[in-house]
Write an enzyme that holds these catalytic residues in place. Structure first.
Site, PDB file in Angstrom:
ATOM      1  CB  SER A   1      -0.868  -0.026   1.256  1.00  0.00           C
ATOM      2  OG  SER A   1      -1.430   1.230   1.514  1.00  0.00           O
TER       3      SER A   1
ATOM      4  CE1 TYR B   1      -3.908  -2.277   5.875  1.00  0.00           C
ATOM      5  CE2 TYR B   1      -3.302  -0.015   5.338  1.00  0.00           C
ATOM      6  CZ  TYR B   1      -3.633  -1.288   4.928  1.00  0.00           C
ATOM      7  OH  TYR B   1      -3.675  -1.589   3.588  1.00  0.00           O
TER       8      TYR B   1
ATOM      9  CE  LYS C   1      -1.709  -4.297   3.545  1.00  0.00           C
ATOM     10  NZ  LYS C   1      -2.087  -5.629   3.050  1.00  0.00           N
TER      11      LYS C   1
HETATM   12  P1  NAD Z   1     -11.439  -6.083   1.476  1.00  0.00           P
HETATM   13  O1  NAD Z   1     -11.646  -6.006   2.934  1.00  0.00           O
HETATM   14  O2  NAD Z   1     -12.577  -5.769   0.580  1.00  0.00           O
HETATM   15  O3  NAD Z   1     -10.893  -7.531   1.073  1.00  0.00           O
HETATM   16  C1  NAD Z   1     -10.086  -8.285   1.950  1.00  0.00           C
HETATM   17  C2  NAD Z   1     -10.697  -9.681   2.041  1.00  0.00           C
HETATM   18  O4  NAD Z   1      -9.889 -10.483   2.900  1.00  0.00           O
HETATM   19  C3  NAD Z   1     -12.111  -9.670   2.632  1.00  0.00           C
HETATM   20  O5  NAD Z   1     -12.975 -10.380   1.761  1.00  0.00           O
HETATM   21  C4  NAD Z   1     -11.948 -10.380   3.984  1.00  0.00           C
HETATM   22  O6  NAD Z   1     -13.097 -11.119   4.315  1.00  0.00           O
HETATM   23  C5  NAD Z   1     -10.726 -11.254   3.733  1.00  0.00           C
HETATM   24  N1  NAD Z   1      -9.949 -11.610   4.928  1.00  0.00           N
HETATM   25  C6  NAD Z   1      -9.473 -10.771   5.881  1.00  0.00           C
HETATM   26  N2  NAD Z   1      -8.773 -11.450   6.802  1.00  0.00           N
HETATM   27  C7  NAD Z   1      -8.788 -12.762   6.415  1.00  0.00           C
HETATM   28  C8  NAD Z   1      -8.239 -13.949   6.957  1.00  0.00           C
HETATM   29  N3  NAD Z   1      -7.532 -13.948   8.094  1.00  0.00           N
HETATM   30  N4  NAD Z   1      -8.461 -15.117   6.307  1.00  0.00           N
HETATM   31  C9  NAD Z   1      -9.178 -15.137   5.156  1.00  0.00           C
HETATM   32  N5  NAD Z   1      -9.722 -14.040   4.605  1.00  0.00           N
HETATM   33  C10 NAD Z   1      -9.527 -12.858   5.221  1.00  0.00           C
HETATM   34  O7  NAD Z   1     -10.179  -5.143   1.112  1.00  0.00           O
HETATM   35  P2  NAD Z   1      -9.631  -4.667  -0.288  1.00  0.00           P
HETATM   36  O8  NAD Z   1      -9.894  -3.223  -0.421  1.00  0.00           O
HETATM   37  O9  NAD Z   1     -10.054  -5.575  -1.358  1.00  0.00           O
HETATM   38  O10 NAD Z   1      -8.071  -4.805  -0.020  1.00  0.00           O
HETATM   39  C11 NAD Z   1      -7.356  -5.966  -0.364  1.00  0.00           C
HETATM   40  C12 NAD Z   1      -5.914  -5.838   0.105  1.00  0.00           C
HETATM   41  O11 NAD Z   1      -5.340  -4.685  -0.466  1.00  0.00           O
HETATM   42  C13 NAD Z   1      -5.760  -5.697   1.615  1.00  0.00           C
HETATM   43  O12 NAD Z   1      -4.612  -6.422   2.008  1.00  0.00           O
HETATM   44  C14 NAD Z   1      -5.548  -4.219   1.803  1.00  0.00           C
HETATM   45  O13 NAD Z   1      -4.772  -3.956   2.965  1.00  0.00           O
HETATM   46  C15 NAD Z   1      -4.775  -3.859   0.551  1.00  0.00           C
HETATM   47  N6  NAD Z   1      -4.934  -2.462   0.142  1.00  0.00           N
HETATM   48  C16 NAD Z   1      -6.177  -1.933  -0.023  1.00  0.00           C
HETATM   49  C17 NAD Z   1      -6.323  -0.589  -0.384  1.00  0.00           C
HETATM   50  C18 NAD Z   1      -7.685   0.035  -0.500  1.00  0.00           C
HETATM   51  O14 NAD Z   1      -7.772   1.255  -0.388  1.00  0.00           O
HETATM   52  N7  NAD Z   1      -8.744  -0.707  -0.740  1.00  0.00           N
HETATM   53  C19 NAD Z   1      -5.181   0.196  -0.596  1.00  0.00           C
HETATM   54  C20 NAD Z   1      -3.925  -0.389  -0.451  1.00  0.00           C
HETATM   55  C21 NAD Z   1      -3.812  -1.713  -0.066  1.00  0.00           C
HETATM   56  C1  WQD Z   2      -8.537  10.397   0.875  1.00  0.00           C
HETATM   57  C2  WQD Z   2      -8.640  11.882   1.153  1.00  0.00           C
HETATM   58  C3  WQD Z   2      -8.992  12.441   3.453  1.00  0.00           C
HETATM   59  C4  WQD Z   2     -12.926  10.664   3.881  1.00  0.00           C
HETATM   60  C5  WQD Z   2      -6.272   5.208   2.770  1.00  0.00           C
HETATM   61  C6  WQD Z   2      -5.285   4.475   3.646  1.00  0.00           C
HETATM   62  C7  WQD Z   2      -4.147   3.976   2.782  1.00  0.00           C
HETATM   63  C8  WQD Z   2      -4.694   3.135   1.623  1.00  0.00           C
HETATM   64  C9  WQD Z   2      -5.673   3.912   0.828  1.00  0.00           C
HETATM   65  C10 WQD Z   2      -4.939   0.857   2.351  1.00  0.00           C
HETATM   66  C11 WQD Z   2      -7.894  12.329   2.413  1.00  0.00           C
HETATM   67  C12 WQD Z   2     -10.174  12.855   2.628  1.00  0.00           C
HETATM   68  C13 WQD Z   2     -11.717  11.101   3.377  1.00  0.00           C
HETATM   69  C14 WQD Z   2     -13.915  11.636   4.211  1.00  0.00           C
HETATM   70  C15 WQD Z   2     -12.421  13.370   3.475  1.00  0.00           C
HETATM   71  N1  WQD Z   2      -5.419   1.990   2.093  1.00  0.00           N
HETATM   72  N2  WQD Z   2     -11.466  12.418   3.172  1.00  0.00           N
HETATM   73  N3  WQD Z   2     -13.627  12.953   3.990  1.00  0.00           N
HETATM   74  O1  WQD Z   2      -6.302   8.216   3.707  1.00  0.00           O
HETATM   75  O2  WQD Z   2      -5.465   8.623   1.342  1.00  0.00           O
HETATM   76  O3  WQD Z   2      -5.627   6.332   2.197  1.00  0.00           O
HETATM   77  O4  WQD Z   2      -6.722   4.363   1.704  1.00  0.00           O
HETATM   78  O5  WQD Z   2      -3.804   0.512   2.297  1.00  0.00           O
HETATM   79  O6  WQD Z   2      -3.322   3.216   3.604  1.00  0.00           O
HETATM   80  O7  WQD Z   2      -4.790   5.349   4.631  1.00  0.00           O
HETATM   81  O8  WQD Z   2      -7.700   7.524   1.686  1.00  0.00           O
HETATM   82  O9  WQD Z   2     -10.044   7.705   1.014  1.00  0.00           O
HETATM   83  O10 WQD Z   2      -9.470   7.733   3.470  1.00  0.00           O
HETATM   84  O11 WQD Z   2      -8.876   9.691   2.066  1.00  0.00           O
HETATM   85  O12 WQD Z   2     -12.202  14.572   3.298  1.00  0.00           O
HETATM   86  O13 WQD Z   2     -15.009  11.307   4.693  1.00  0.00           O
HETATM   87  O14 WQD Z   2     -10.023  12.206   1.377  1.00  0.00           O
HETATM   88  O15 WQD Z   2      -8.749  13.373   4.464  1.00  0.00           O
HETATM   89  O16 WQD Z   2      -7.341  13.589   2.165  1.00  0.00           O
HETATM   90  P1  WQD Z   2      -6.221   7.794   2.308  1.00  0.00           P
HETATM   91  P2  WQD Z   2      -9.110   8.095   2.096  1.00  0.00           P
END
Ligand code: NAD
Ligand code: WQD
Length: 353
Positions: free
Chosen positions: A136, A160, A164
């Site tokens: 991430s 969190y 990672k």
């Molecule tokens: P999500 O929560 O929609 O999907 C994650 C899935 O993993 C879920 O279906 C959950 O039920 C499953 N899960 C969690 N713990 C588990 C376990 N112990 N065993 C089996 N299944 C388990 O999240 P997402 O947005 O699809 O994100 C997927 C990955 O990408 C995550 O690792 C997240 O940290 C990473 N990521 C997401 C974002 C984002 O903004 N969505 C950004 C950067 C990184």
């Molecule tokens: C985006 C912008 C907020 C909500 C997060 C995780 C990061 C990665 C991606 C997993 C920021 C603003 C948000 C609201 C707002 N995830 N905001 N009102 O924080 O960039 O990243 O998701 O790995 O680790 O931290 O994403 O969508 O929360 O925020 O004004 O109700 O929107 O302040 O500037 P962020 P976000």
């Protein structure tokens, strides 16, 4: 020939029922891979996987298997690994809510670290040493410079983010100790949007933490207004800047990463940004969504959210050069597809509030 070889390639996708997982699994099926999902449905629903099957069609759906299981439970992993030989693993499963990780650090360390350690153990034991891991933008913390380049020093701002960061470091140690491992860390920036059909998309439980799902719920009338966190940042309009990327571009990035794992050449343990390289402010995103949806998005200007960076976006050069991948979609398509999903499924995968 290589296409018939690929037909037989089998991929284990952990967390495949989730937001990014469902979109990626669909692309994998369409590319001819066999896919096995393991998911504990902690943050997802079976309906999401059913919809992936609908979109893939009956023929490709035969190549999709679902196991209800938890990576923390070794018996579940034994079942999944003893039944099928996998050519590679895409590891999405994990908890991802930053605020919740601050309140419940042990839950995050337990789930994300133990689940991943178990997974690496079983992959090693069963001789499957090709991994694509969901990292991430969070590993860049609040970067001193932008765009973020993959060889920046990493730092995490919350539990969190530390999971990672630790898991990236752990993978580097695993690969160093046994060079047979090929590991790709994909550092996603801000994934948004949905499949163009509007049939699958993001469906967060409770009140959304992230910007786009929040805007979406305001647009469909589930929430009254968007709180804009911070309007005094040193940016063009005072609101914070992020690199939003269409989830289908993220899905295609995983296909590109798998191809890299299966190609010849030295990889070791490599990291790639999945971003567009373009920064968009909160207010720009609100305006783009209002335009795509034709809905008013009332906003309330609020203080900054603790821990938020001013501006973050990706350098996209390395992924383009080494994976041959680059994002296709812009903000307009992200909003269009998110709105299509939202308007067809105002309550996500549930039919009733
Ligand atoms: P999500 O929560 O929609 O999907 C994650 C899935 O993993 C879920 O279906 C959950 O039920 C499953 N899960 C969690 N713990 C588990 C376990 N112990 N065993 C089996 N299944 C388990 O999240 P997402 O947005 O699809 O994100 C997927 C990955 O990408 C995550 O690792 C997240 O940290 C990473 N990521 C997401 C974002 C984002 O903004 N969505 C950004 C950067 C990184
Ligand atoms: C985006 C912008 C907020 C909500 C997060 C995780 C990061 C990665 C991606 C997993 C920021 C603003 C948000 C609201 C707002 N995830 N905001 N009102 O924080 O960039 O990243 O998701 O790995 O680790 O931290 O994403 O969508 O929360 O925020 O004004 O109700 O929107 O302040 O500037 P962020 P976000």
């Amino acid at each position: 020939d290589s296409s018939s070889l690929e037909q037989q390639q089998s991929i284990l996708v952990t967390g495949g029922a989730g937001f990014i997982g469902t979109h990626t699994v669909l692309q994998l099926l369409r590319e001819g891979f066999h896919v096995t999902i393991i998911d504990n449905l902690d943050n997802s629903v079976p309906e999401a996987v059913d919809r992936v099957r609908d979109l893939a069609g009956p023929a490709l759906s035969r190549n999709l298997h679902f196991y209800l299981g938890d990576l923390r439970n070794k018996e579940d992993l034994e079942k999944v690994f003893s039944r099928t030989r996998y050519d590679g693993v895409i590891h999405f499963a994990g908890l991802k809510a930053v605020g919740e990780s601050v309140a419940k650090p042990l839950l995050y360390y337990n789930n994300n670290l133990i689940g991943t350690i178990n997974l690496y153990e079983f992959m090693g034991r069963y001789g499957c040493k090709k991994m694509v891991f969901s990292s991430s933008t969070t590993v860049y913390g609040q970067p001193d410079k932008i765009p973020c380049i993959e060889d920046f020093d990493l730092r995490a701002m919350n539990p969190y983010g530390r999971t990672k960061l630790f898991l990236e470091e752990m993978a580097r140690d695993i690969q160093k100790a046994d060079p047979e491992w090929r590991i790709i860390h994909l550092r996603y920036f801000n994934p948004v949007g949905a499949h163009e059909s509007g049939h699958i998309g993001e469906d967060p439980k409770g009140i959304p933490n992230n910007l786009m799902p929040y805007i979406q719920q305001v647009a469909v009338g589930r929430l009254p207004e968007l709180n804009v966190y911070g309007y005094d940042y040193p940016t063009k309009d005072g609101t914070a800047i992020r690199d939003y990327i269409h989830v289908m571009d993220i899905a295609d990035g995983h296909v590109a990463a798998l191809r890299k794992l299966f190609a010849t050449g030295d990889i070791g343990c490599a990291a790639y940004n999945l971003g567009t390289g373009r920064g968009t402010s909160v207010l720009e995103m609100v305006a783009a969504f209002a335009k795509a949806s034709g809905k008013k998005i009332p906003i309330k200007l609020c203080p900054r959210r603790p821990g938020d960076a001013t501006a973050v976006y990706a350098s996209t050069e390395k992924a383009q050069r080494e994976l041959g991948w680059t994002a296709k979609y812009g903000i307009e398509e992200m909003c269009r597809d998110q709105w299509n999903w939202a308007s067809k499924n105002p309550y996500g995968y549930r039919s009733q509030p």
